[in-house]
Design a protein around this motif. Sequence first.
Motif, PDB file in Angstrom:
ATOM      1  N   PHE A 113      14.958 -15.153 -13.229  1.00  0.00           N
ATOM      2  CA  PHE A 113      15.542 -14.762 -14.505  1.00  0.00           C
ATOM      3  C   PHE A 113      16.516 -13.617 -14.248  1.00  0.00           C
ATOM      4  O   PHE A 113      16.275 -12.754 -13.404  1.00  0.00           O
ATOM      5  CB  PHE A 113      14.445 -14.314 -15.482  1.00  0.00           C
ATOM      6  N   PRO A 114      17.604 -13.569 -14.981  1.00  0.00           N
ATOM      7  CA  PRO A 114      18.592 -12.512 -14.735  1.00  0.00           C
ATOM      8  C   PRO A 114      18.057 -11.129 -15.096  1.00  0.00           C
ATOM      9  O   PRO A 114      17.460 -10.939 -16.153  1.00  0.00           O
ATOM     10  CB  PRO A 114      19.771 -12.904 -15.631  1.00  0.00           C
ATOM     11  N   GLY A 115      18.238 -10.187 -14.163  1.00  0.00           N
ATOM     12  CA  GLY A 115      17.883  -8.789 -14.408  1.00  0.00           C
ATOM     13  C   GLY A 115      16.396  -8.525 -14.348  1.00  0.00           C
ATOM     14  O   GLY A 115      15.573  -9.399 -14.636  1.00  0.00           O
ATOM     15  N   PRO A 116      16.000  -7.294 -13.966  1.00  0.00           N
ATOM     16  CA  PRO A 116      14.578  -6.934 -13.968  1.00  0.00           C
ATOM     17  C   PRO A 116      14.071  -6.678 -15.382  1.00  0.00           C
ATOM     18  O   PRO A 116      14.833  -6.362 -16.287  1.00  0.00           O
ATOM     19  CB  PRO A 116      14.553  -5.650 -13.130  1.00  0.00           C
ATOM     20  N   ILE A 117      12.774  -6.820 -15.571  1.00  0.00           N
ATOM     21  CA  ILE A 117      12.114  -6.541 -16.844  1.00  0.00           C
ATOM     22  C   ILE A 117      11.418  -5.189 -16.729  1.00  0.00           C
ATOM     23  O   ILE A 117      10.578  -4.992 -15.845  1.00  0.00           O
ATOM     24  CB  ILE A 117      11.107  -7.653 -17.196  1.00  0.00           C
ATOM     25  N   GLU A 118      11.807  -4.248 -17.583  1.00  0.00           N
ATOM     26  CA  GLU A 118      11.253  -2.892 -17.528  1.00  0.00           C
ATOM     27  C   GLU A 118       9.914  -2.841 -18.277  1.00  0.00           C
ATOM     28  O   GLU A 118       9.700  -3.541 -19.263  1.00  0.00           O
ATOM     29  CB  GLU A 118      12.228  -1.898 -18.164  1.00  0.00           C
ATOM     30  N   PHE A 119       9.015  -1.971 -17.795  1.00  0.00           N
ATOM     31  CA  PHE A 119       7.732  -1.778 -18.477  1.00  0.00           C
ATOM     32  C   PHE A 119       7.235  -0.362 -18.225  1.00  0.00           C
ATOM     33  O   PHE A 119       7.670   0.318 -17.285  1.00  0.00           O
ATOM     34  CB  PHE A 119       6.690  -2.798 -18.008  1.00  0.00           C
TER      35      PHE A 119
END
Length: 204
Positions: free
Chosen positions: A67-73
């Motif tokens: 998936f494009p780009g990292p997912i922040e958490f």
Amino acid sequence: SIPIPNVSLLLTNGNLNPNLFPTATCNTPAGDFILTNAAGVASCDVVFGPRVGSGSFTVSIGYTHSFPGPIEFTVTPGAAATAQIVQGNNQVGGPGQTLPLALVVHVTDSGGNTITGAPVNWQVVTTGAVTLKNVISVTDSNGNASALATLGSVGGTAQVTATAGNASATFNLTINIPSTGLQKVSGDQQPPTINTSSPLPLID
């Protein structure tokens, strides 16, 4: 479109050490990838932690597509899971004495992270044996709560329990009752006889 089963879905944290950094993984026995079902659908129940802080992850499909780009958490401390005695256990004193060391308990979540602002309930298990004062019933910035114990007049072991959520710790305290004197009960004024035991035992 044609559904494709048995395609892997993987969350990647950049191989960070989960004991040092906040991480995100799929809730699987091995904590790694999951596979699409017969309908080509994969469902990942994400588990965050155990370290608190901010991080990111990427989602890889079949090790070839992302998936494009990292997912922040951001991981924050969880519910209270452990209450550990830091100070004040196994103290001994006399009736009416305020013990010199405060009873101190440290509260952490299941990941071992310190919990600030956790409610702590203090309870004297041995009724009437201890009085608590200067009670701190919410954990401070270090995850600690405390209370001072004044001993009652009943000798023996007394217990005080600190509870945070489902976690608790029990302090054991001892109340020593000092002797006030000796009283003769038996054996006084017996005539001495050489090499012969007295008929009454000496009891005081």
